[in-house]
Design a protein around this motif. Structure first.
Motif, PDB file in Angstrom:
ATOM      1  N   ARG A   1      14.052  11.112   5.801  1.00 53.04           N
ATOM      2  CA  ARG A   1      14.231  10.537   4.457  1.00 53.04           C
ATOM      3  C   ARG A   1      12.874  10.291   3.791  1.00 53.04           C
ATOM      4  O   ARG A   1      12.712  10.529   2.584  1.00 53.04           O
ATOM      5  N   LEU A   2      11.916   9.816   4.581  1.00 50.54           N
ATOM      6  CA  LEU A   2      10.581   9.592   4.025  1.00 50.54           C
ATOM      7  C   LEU A   2       9.938  10.907   3.571  1.00 50.54           C
ATOM      8  O   LEU A   2       9.331  10.982   2.491  1.00 50.54           O
ATOM      9  N   ASP A   3      10.081  11.950   4.387  1.00 49.03           N
ATOM     10  CA  ASP A   3       9.517  13.256   4.011  1.00 49.03           C
ATOM     11  C   ASP A   3      10.152  13.768   2.728  1.00 49.03           C
ATOM     12  O   ASP A   3       9.458  14.324   1.858  1.00 49.03           O
ATOM     13  N   ARG A   4      11.470  13.566   2.602  1.00 53.38           N
ATOM     14  CA  ARG A   4      12.177  14.040   1.405  1.00 53.38           C
ATOM     15  C   ARG A   4      11.715  13.275   0.165  1.00 53.38           C
ATOM     16  O   ARG A   4      11.470  13.863  -0.894  1.00 53.38           O
ATOM     17  N   ARG A   5      11.561  11.963   0.280  1.00 53.99           N
ATOM     18  CA  ARG A   5      11.110  11.162  -0.856  1.00 53.99           C
ATOM     19  C   ARG A   5       9.667  11.494  -1.232  1.00 53.99           C
ATOM     20  O   ARG A   5       9.327  11.556  -2.414  1.00 53.99           O
ATOM     21  N   ARG A   6       8.824  11.723  -0.245  1.00 55.13           N
ATOM     22  CA  ARG A   6       7.428  12.054  -0.536  1.00 55.13           C
ATOM     23  C   ARG A   6       7.302  13.415  -1.220  1.00 55.13           C
ATOM     24  O   ARG A   6       6.465  13.600  -2.104  1.00 55.13           O
ATOM     25  N   GLU A   7       8.147  14.362  -0.802  1.00 54.05           N
ATOM     26  CA  GLU A   7       8.139  15.672  -1.451  1.00 54.05           C
ATOM     27  C   GLU A   7       8.606  15.553  -2.901  1.00 54.05           C
ATOM     28  O   GLU A   7       8.020  16.166  -3.813  1.00 54.05           O
ATOM     29  N   GLN A   8       9.646  14.749  -3.117  1.00 56.63           N
ATOM     30  CA  GLN A   8      10.111  14.524  -4.487  1.00 56.63           C
ATOM     31  C   GLN A   8       9.027  13.856  -5.325  1.00 56.63           C
ATOM     32  O   GLN A   8       8.839  14.183  -6.502  1.00 56.63           O
TER      33      GLN A   8
ATOM     34  N   ALA B   1       8.074   5.560 -10.194  1.00 57.22           N
ATOM     35  CA  ALA B   1       8.107   4.174  -9.723  1.00 57.22           C
ATOM     36  C   ALA B   1       9.279   3.951  -8.770  1.00 57.22           C
ATOM     37  O   ALA B   1       9.149   3.260  -7.752  1.00 57.22           O
ATOM     38  N   GLY B   2      10.429   4.540  -9.098  1.00 63.31           N
ATOM     39  CA  GLY B   2      11.599   4.408  -8.232  1.00 63.31           C
ATOM     40  C   GLY B   2      11.379   5.038  -6.870  1.00 63.31           C
ATOM     41  O   GLY B   2      11.791   4.478  -5.840  1.00 63.31           O
ATOM     42  N   LEU B   3      10.715   6.203  -6.827  1.00 65.89           N
ATOM     43  CA  LEU B   3      10.432   6.858  -5.547  1.00 65.89           C
ATOM     44  C   LEU B   3       9.435   6.052  -4.734  1.00 65.89           C
ATOM     45  O   LEU B   3       9.551   5.952  -3.503  1.00 65.89           O
ATOM     46  N   HIS B   4       8.427   5.473  -5.385  1.00 66.44           N
ATOM     47  CA  HIS B   4       7.489   4.593  -4.683  1.00 66.44           C
ATOM     48  C   HIS B   4       8.231   3.429  -4.020  1.00 66.44           C
ATOM     49  O   HIS B   4       7.956   3.075  -2.863  1.00 66.44           O
ATOM     50  N   GLU B   5       9.166   2.850  -4.740  1.00 66.22           N
ATOM     51  CA  GLU B   5       9.936   1.712  -4.204  1.00 66.22           C
ATOM     52  C   GLU B   5      10.786   2.151  -3.014  1.00 66.22           C
ATOM     53  O   GLU B   5      10.875   1.437  -2.007  1.00 66.22           O
ATOM     54  N   GLN B   6      11.422   3.324  -3.107  1.00 62.45           N
ATOM     55  CA  GLN B   6      12.233   3.821  -2.000  1.00 62.45           C
ATOM     56  C   GLN B   6      11.382   4.090  -0.764  1.00 62.45           C
ATOM     57  O   GLN B   6      11.798   3.791   0.367  1.00 62.45           O
ATOM     58  N   ILE B   7      10.190   4.657  -0.969  1.00 61.00           N
ATOM     59  CA  ILE B   7       9.299   4.937   0.166  1.00 61.00           C
ATOM     60  C   ILE B   7       8.872   3.641   0.846  1.00 61.00           C
ATOM     61  O   ILE B   7       8.857   3.536   2.079  1.00 61.00           O
ATOM     62  N   GLU B   8       8.542   2.618   0.056  1.00 64.67           N
ATOM     63  CA  GLU B   8       8.153   1.328   0.628  1.00 64.67           C
ATOM     64  C   GLU B   8       9.306   0.722   1.426  1.00 64.67           C
ATOM     65  O   GLU B   8       9.097   0.151   2.507  1.00 64.67           O
ATOM     66  N   THR B   9      10.527   0.842   0.903  1.00 61.94           N
ATOM     67  CA  THR B   9      11.700   0.303   1.600  1.00 61.94           C
ATOM     68  C   THR B   9      11.921   1.011   2.930  1.00 61.94           C
ATOM     69  O   THR B   9      12.192   0.372   3.959  1.00 61.94           O
ATOM     70  N   LEU B  10      11.807   2.336   2.930  1.00 64.22           N
ATOM     71  CA  LEU B  10      12.017   3.106   4.154  1.00 64.22           C
ATOM     72  C   LEU B  10      10.914   2.838   5.174  1.00 64.22           C
ATOM     73  O   LEU B  10      11.183   2.753   6.374  1.00 64.22           O
ATOM     74  N   GLU B  11       9.680   2.697   4.713  1.00 59.45           N
ATOM     75  CA  GLU B  11       8.580   2.383   5.633  1.00 59.45           C
ATOM     76  C   GLU B  11       8.764   1.001   6.257  1.00 59.45           C
ATOM     77  O   GLU B  11       8.492   0.804   7.446  1.00 59.45           O
ATOM     78  N   ALA B  12       9.238   0.048   5.466  1.00 56.32           N
ATOM     79  CA  ALA B  12       9.503  -1.296   6.001  1.00 56.32           C
ATOM     80  C   ALA B  12      10.641  -1.251   7.015  1.00 56.32           C
ATOM     81  O   ALA B  12      10.592  -1.922   8.053  1.00 56.32           O
TER      82      ALA B  12
END
Length: 360
Positions: free
Chosen positions: A28-35, A73-84
């Protein structure tokens, strides 16, 4: 509070079935980072609204830079949530984690399979069938709960019970020995691997080879010897099955995720023999049989009150508060059925929290 029975039951957490493991979180993190990279690239070359139209095929309206910035901004927030979430998963040492309720753990219930749950530990008095202590945990097994529940009972009553009844799920003989040698409590908890006749799978020790053989004819080899558990003040040997996965009796023998039986052998043969006589006596067998009649109906009543969605809160602390309310309500209704309600009202009116805290 002289004779208390304890048991555990699984309660479905107030969360969905989305319980990713570390591999799934990485994907999921890889997918969000690619997006995110795609949107950042688009932002770099976004000189006109027409570019945004070409990027979002099928959109009826064009997107300008404010909309793109909102997506970023939304993708940044999702990445932070997944990393946490990944950090919490590593810290918990669990295999999976519920994103909406990180405190829940995947647990196997008898009729509903594995689902995100909490483990309700309850101690019930045999005389009045009132809940002495109710403790929530996210540990999926009861094996480590004997001493915490004994302490919880003592904290509520101000003294230890004379007798403590439980099923084989609590049969950590290191804990049993600790309780029986350091307090006046006698435990009536059948051993997990005691050679009783009603078990479909039994184990026989072969001292010349230092290994066990199960009733299906398969061997368990020594995995570790004389390992000291400081918290239990006990030494244990562990034996592990060599060909359990092909065994036709596997489902009757173990519920381990890898399908291999691990047998823990407690050191201290003299004490263990005395404890075996204690629980094997006519009195001991009567206490073991009595346990179900003390605690099972309490769980049935609580689950009936809870309905199809048993828990309404999230997080171990809030879930504990929720269970405290249920236990208090249960005891109040139970108290009202045992004697005149006027006496109960008088006791509540004269209750002194400072005196109670001092006594406890």
């Amino acid at each position: 509070g002289q004779r208390v029975a304890i048991d555990g039951t699984k309660l479905k957490a107030y969360t969905g079935w989305d319980t990713p493991d570390e591999e799934s979180l990485d994907k999921r993190l890889d997918r969000r980072r690619e997006q995110l990279r795609e949107w950042m690239d688009k932002l770099d070359r976004n000189d006109a609204l027409e570019d945004a139209r070409q990027l979002l095929e099928g959109q009826s309206e064009a997107m300008g830079e404010p909309e793109i910035m909102e997506k970023i901004a939304g993708l940044h927030e999702q990445i932070e949530t997944l990393e946490a979430a990944k950090a919490r998963l590593k810290a918990s040492k669990a295999k999976r984690l519920s994103l909406s309720d990180p405190g829940a753990r995947l647990m196997r219930a008898p009729r509903s399979g594995k689902q995100p749950s909490y483990n309700l530990q309850a101690a019930v008095d045999n005389k009045y069938k009132m809940i002495v202590a109710a403790r929530m945990t996210n540990d999926p097994t009861d094996f480590e709960q004997l001493i915490p529940m004994h302490k919880a009972i003592r904290g509520q009553l101000g003294h230890v019970p004379d007798e403590l009844l439980a099923d084989t799920g609590y049969a950590d003989l290191g804990d049993v020995k600790l309780i029986q040698t350091e307090t006046s409590t006698r435990c009536y908890i059948p051993e997990n691997d005691a050679p009783v006749t009603n078990r479909s799978v039994q184990f026989t020790y072969h001292p010349e080879e230092d290994r066990y053989r199960c009733s299906a004819g398969r061997w368990l080899e020594a995995k570790s010897k004389g390992r000291y558990r400081k918290s239990k003040d006990a030494y244990v040997d562990t034996y592990r099955g060599t060909s359990c996965r092909e065994c036709p009796m596997q489902s009757e023998c173990t519920s381990a995720a890898d399908g291999v039986r691990n047998l823990t052998v407690f050191h201290g043969a003299r004490w263990r023999a005395g404890y075996a006589r204690q629980i094997g006596s006519r009195y001991g067998q009567a206490r073991i049989k009595e346990r179900k009649s003390i605690v099972e109906h309490v769980f049935g009543t609580l689950k009936h009150w809870m309905g199809k969605i048993p828990l309404k809160l999230r997080g171990l602390r809030k879930v504990q508060t929720e269970i405290n309310l249920y236990a208090a309500a249960y005891n109040m209704k139970r108290y009202a059925s045992l004697g005149p309600i006027g006496e109960g009202i008088e006791e509540v009116a004269s209750w002194n929290p400072r005196r109670t805290a001092t006594t406890a």
